[in-house]
Design an enzyme around this catalytic site. Structure first.
Site, mmCIF file in Angstrom:
data_model
loop_
_atom_site.group_PDB
_atom_site.id
_atom_site.type_symbol
_atom_site.label_atom_id
_atom_site.label_comp_id
_atom_site.label_asym_id
_atom_site.label_seq_id
_atom_site.Cartn_x
_atom_site.Cartn_y
_atom_site.Cartn_z
ATOM 1 N N GLU A 1 9.055 1.337 11.194
ATOM 2 C CA GLU A 1 10.483 2.404 11.014
ATOM 3 C C GLU A 1 9.610 3.620 10.972
ATOM 4 O O GLU A 1 8.780 4.192 10.049
ATOM 5 C CB GLU A 1 11.078 2.320 9.809
ATOM 6 C CG GLU A 1 11.962 0.761 9.801
ATOM 7 C CD GLU A 1 12.813 0.429 8.439
ATOM 8 O OE1 GLU A 1 13.304 -0.367 8.438
ATOM 9 O OE2 GLU A 1 12.586 1.555 7.513
ATOM 10 N N CYS B 1 13.727 10.414 7.352
ATOM 11 C CA CYS B 1 13.554 10.182 8.661
ATOM 12 C C CYS B 1 14.957 10.164 9.705
ATOM 13 O O CYS B 1 14.710 10.449 10.857
ATOM 14 C CB CYS B 1 13.153 8.562 8.759
ATOM 15 S SG CYS B 1 14.186 7.404 7.984
ATOM 16 N N LYS C 1 0.903 -1.221 0.203
ATOM 17 C CA LYS C 1 -0.084 0.013 0.066
ATOM 18 C C LYS C 1 0.889 1.146 -0.002
ATOM 19 O O LYS C 1 1.510 1.623 1.052
ATOM 20 C CB LYS C 1 -0.923 -0.109 1.286
ATOM 21 C CG LYS C 1 -2.015 0.647 1.202
ATOM 22 C CD LYS C 1 -2.209 2.100 0.872
ATOM 23 C CE LYS C 1 -2.252 2.806 1.921
ATOM 24 N NZ LYS C 1 -1.959 4.346 1.537
ATOM 25 N N GLU D 1 8.754 16.470 15.653
ATOM 26 C CA GLU D 1 9.102 16.281 14.037
ATOM 27 C C GLU D 1 8.614 16.907 13.068
ATOM 28 O O GLU D 1 7.486 17.147 12.944
ATOM 29 C CB GLU D 1 8.934 14.763 13.401
ATOM 30 C CG GLU D 1 9.713 14.147 12.456
ATOM 31 C CD GLU D 1 9.337 12.793 11.853
ATOM 32 O OE1 GLU D 1 8.242 12.396 11.869
ATOM 33 O OE2 GLU D 1 10.164 12.121 11.391
HETATM 34 P P1 NAD Z 1 2.112 8.141 7.555
HETATM 35 O O1 NAD Z 1 2.280 7.559 8.859
HETATM 36 O O2 NAD Z 1 0.913 9.486 7.632
HETATM 37 O O3 NAD Z 1 1.631 7.387 6.292
HETATM 38 C C1 NAD Z 1 2.499 6.463 6.031
HETATM 39 C C2 NAD Z 1 1.564 5.116 5.410
HETATM 40 O O4 NAD Z 1 0.736 4.870 6.339
HETATM 41 C C3 NAD Z 1 0.827 5.744 4.126
HETATM 42 O O5 NAD Z 1 0.832 5.011 3.058
HETATM 43 C C4 NAD Z 1 -0.760 5.997 4.615
HETATM 44 O O6 NAD Z 1 -1.758 5.989 3.776
HETATM 45 C C5 NAD Z 1 -0.616 4.787 5.842
HETATM 46 N N1 NAD Z 1 -1.608 4.825 6.772
HETATM 47 C C6 NAD Z 1 -1.937 5.982 7.282
HETATM 48 N N2 NAD Z 1 -3.111 5.787 8.281
HETATM 49 C C7 NAD Z 1 -3.018 4.319 8.388
HETATM 50 C C8 NAD Z 1 -3.934 3.388 9.010
HETATM 51 N N3 NAD Z 1 -4.657 3.862 9.997
HETATM 52 N N4 NAD Z 1 -3.679 1.920 8.898
HETATM 53 C C9 NAD Z 1 -2.779 1.491 7.810
HETATM 54 N N5 NAD Z 1 -2.027 2.281 6.955
HETATM 55 C C10 NAD Z 1 -2.268 3.847 7.303
HETATM 56 O O7 NAD Z 1 3.506 8.829 7.099
HETATM 57 P P2 NAD Z 1 3.931 9.802 6.048
HETATM 58 O O8 NAD Z 1 3.329 11.349 6.373
HETATM 59 O O9 NAD Z 1 3.640 9.289 4.834
HETATM 60 O O10 NAD Z 1 5.545 9.767 6.114
HETATM 61 C C11 NAD Z 1 6.314 10.750 7.002
HETATM 62 C C12 NAD Z 1 6.654 9.902 8.104
HETATM 63 O O11 NAD Z 1 7.238 8.847 7.725
HETATM 64 C C13 NAD Z 1 7.524 10.649 9.136
HETATM 65 O O12 NAD Z 1 7.296 10.590 10.401
HETATM 66 C C14 NAD Z 1 8.941 9.916 9.049
HETATM 67 O O13 NAD Z 1 9.927 9.992 9.969
HETATM 68 C C15 NAD Z 1 8.541 8.473 8.795
HETATM 69 N N6 NAD Z 1 9.729 7.737 8.154
HETATM 70 C C16 NAD Z 1 10.410 6.889 8.781
HETATM 71 C C17 NAD Z 1 11.303 6.183 7.984
HETATM 72 C C18 NAD Z 1 12.182 5.051 8.781
HETATM 73 O O14 NAD Z 1 12.885 4.522 8.483
HETATM 74 N N7 NAD Z 1 12.302 5.184 10.251
HETATM 75 C C19 NAD Z 1 11.705 6.289 6.834
HETATM 76 C C20 NAD Z 1 10.896 7.462 6.249
HETATM 77 C C21 NAD Z 1 9.870 7.915 6.680
#
Ligand code: NAD
Length: 511
Positions: A270, A304, A195, A404
């Site tokens: 992550e 991240c 997804k 963040e």
């Molecule tokens: P997000 O959590 O809003 O969304 C990530 C994914 O989760 C999307 O595909 C979204 O549609 C899905 N999602 C949202 N709600 C959900 C639910 N209830 N159930 C299942 N899936 C759901 O994150 P974002 O805004 O897309 O990305 C930014 C974040 O990602 C930042 O916090 C960043 O630090 C983190 N990030 C972490 C790493 C790491 O390796 N630690 C790497 C890249 C990004």
């Protein structure tokens, strides 16, 4: 100026129009059982951050669409699990070959979909191929376990793939991150429902097409587009899905944990970070400066592992902060397809508003704010442009030092002693990465030991090495990727205990 592969800005614009033509005015479908699938839900518009014009529509996954994809993944699992590891290795290397062949196309689509500068996306596409090669090479031996002797028994362990898995990815560097999660799942023998993030869905379709072309059997790789609240949630609740590998925000991670609880999903998270860069007075000034700038202002700060909190020993402040400011003024904000661009537009208008709100907050919190933000200057109209910002004179208690922001925004906090630096570094709910700069190797070791983070770099920016563990502690994640850690997540360990036939079997009910 020309970029990687010798492409100029004009070449990139022209080539991007060619590769984006298939998305503009079209609807990008799901991918289920080796073919496009229109699904049963609606569609949503996808925009480019360059000018917020549409890049085409995308199918919005319904619960029924996720069910179809999960069933396809479950049906394909016995075939993929049984395939010899050497054969999976061959197919995954073929995947890598095709990613390399289409690397420029992938990079151009990714840049236009996310706003990430092409100078980083070209390398990021190739890193995707590398991820496949690295995990492919481990596929043949992934099932091997340990032999554990007892006097009258021999135990041996086997690893078997856990089953169909859900992979949920964010929008910041979607192509590379997807390969980072999916490659080890496939190498381990799992089938996948992916997804992708709703703000940057396009390269997921390219990856699925490449998987088909590489000969990966139908149903092994499925993609369902759409929003987290429906498509993501249904995937994490689906009984056929045995584990969820998730990259995204911490709050989403905790929701997924709750959603997966009734079906006892194994989870790998992550998540977010507020990573400290600790620079001591005895550090190599120029190297620390280069790395500090790179770790927060590359990838639009949407990273991240970005070093978003600079903890600066007080003796350095007077020299380091002006040096940062002068770098900031020279950072080239521009069109992501211009090879000279160092910072592109932020991924989405909503994210731009969020990042910019911290500029106002910093003023309210009485930090010193260098000019930047959404003051577009000579940039074209209509895009999500944001000039890099520096907050100095901050304290660890301010929200700008704790939350963040996920943009090109750096918060500088002065400290006096090593103990204070460690306390400040750890005074956060996050614990993903940390960076320490010092000329004293003993201090480097002490601080690395004391910092609560999954990864610490001493006198280095984030230098990725695929065999080493990647992941966070506290609210930054659960589990590790890389090396064998990825296989441990995607596989079950089975112990087989065989008797030598010499031990006394306990006897009951016999006179
Ligand atoms: P997000 O959590 O809003 O969304 C990530 C994914 O989760 C999307 O595909 C979204 O549609 C899905 N999602 C949202 N709600 C959900 C639910 N209830 N159930 C299942 N899936 C759901 O994150 P974002 O805004 O897309 O990305 C930014 C974040 O990602 C930042 O916090 C960043 O630090 C983190 N990030 C972490 C790493 C790491 O390796 N630690 C790497 C890249 C990004």
């Amino acid at each position: 100026m020309s970029g990687p592969g010798g492409m100029s800005f004009e070449d990139n614009l022209k080539r991007a129009e060619e590769v984006l033509a298939r998305f503009r005015g079209q609807t990008t479908a799901h991918w289920v059982n080796g073919a496009r699938y229109a699904g049963t839900g609606g569609t949503f518009e996808n925009f480019t951050p360059v000018d917020n014009s549409p890049l085409g529509r995308v199918t919005e996954g319904s619960a029924a669409d996720v069910d179809a994809a999960a069933k396809a993944a479950a049906a394909a699992f016995p075939i993929w699990r049984r395939m010899p590891g050497a054969e999976r290795r061959r197919l995954l290397h073929r995947m890598a070959d095709l990613i390399e062949k289409r690397g420029t196309e992938i990079a151009l689509v990714e840049s236009m979909d996310t706003g990430q500068p092409i100078r980083f996306m070209q390398a990021s596409a190739l890193r995707g191929a590398e991820n496949f090669r690295f995990f492919a090479d481990q596929a043949p031996e992934a099932r091997d376990g340990l032999a554990l002797h007892q006097d009258q028994h021999l135990n041996y362990t086997l690893r078997t793939p856990i089953g169909p898995v859900g992979v949920i990815t964010p929008w910041n560097v979607p192509f590379m991150l997807s390969t980072w999660k999916i490659a080890p799942a496939l190498a381990a023998g799992c089938t996948v429902v992916h997804k992708p993030a709703e703000w940057s869905p396009l390269t997921a379709m390219l990856l699925a097409e490449i998987a088909k072309e590489a000969g990966i059997p139908n149903g092994v790789w499925n993609v369902v587009n759409g929003f987290g609240e429906v498509a993501g949630k249904t995937l994490t609740e689906h009984p056929a899905i045995r584990a969820v590998a998730f990259v995204g925000e911490s709050i989403t991670g905790s929701r997924i944990m709750a959603q997966g609880a009734p079906t006892l999903k194994r989870v790998h998270f992550e998540l977010g970070g507020k990573n400290p860069v600790v620079v001591f007075g005895d550090a190599d000034f120029d190297r620390a400066l280069d790395a500090t700038v790179f770790m927060i202002y590359s990838l639009n700060g949407e990273r991240c592992t970005s070093g978003s909190r600079l903890l600066l020993q007080r003796s350095l402040v007077e020299r380091f902060v002006p040096a940062l400011q002068s770098r900031l003024q020279q950072l080239r904000v521009g069109h992501p397809l211009d090879p000279a661009t160092e910072i592109g537009p932020l991924v989405h208008a909503e994210h731009l508003r969020k990042v910019n709100s911290y500029v106002e907050l910093a003023q309210q919190e009485k930090a010193t704010v260098t000019t930047g933000g959404t003051t577009a200057g000579d940039l074209p109209a209509g895009g999500n442009w944001f000039r890099p910002v520096l907050f100095s004179g901050a304290s660890g208690t301010m929200r700008i030092a704790r939350e963040e922001i996920f943009g090109p925004v750096l918060t500088v906090i002065p400290f006096d002693t090593e103990e204070e630096a460690i306390a400040l570094a750890n005074d956060t709910e996050y614990g993903l990465a940390a960076y320490v700069w010092t000329g004293d190797s003993g201090r480097g070791l002490r601080v690395a030991n004391a910092i609560e983070a999954g990864m610490v770099w001493v006198n280095s920016e984030n230098n990725r090495n695929l065999p080493t563990p990647f992941g966070g502690v506290k609210m930054s994640g659960i589990g590790r990727d890389g090396g064998d850690w990825s296989f441990d997540f995607y596989m079950e360990t089975k112990n087989v205990c065989v008797a030598h036939g010499t031990h006394r079997v306990p006897v009951l009910g016999k006179k």
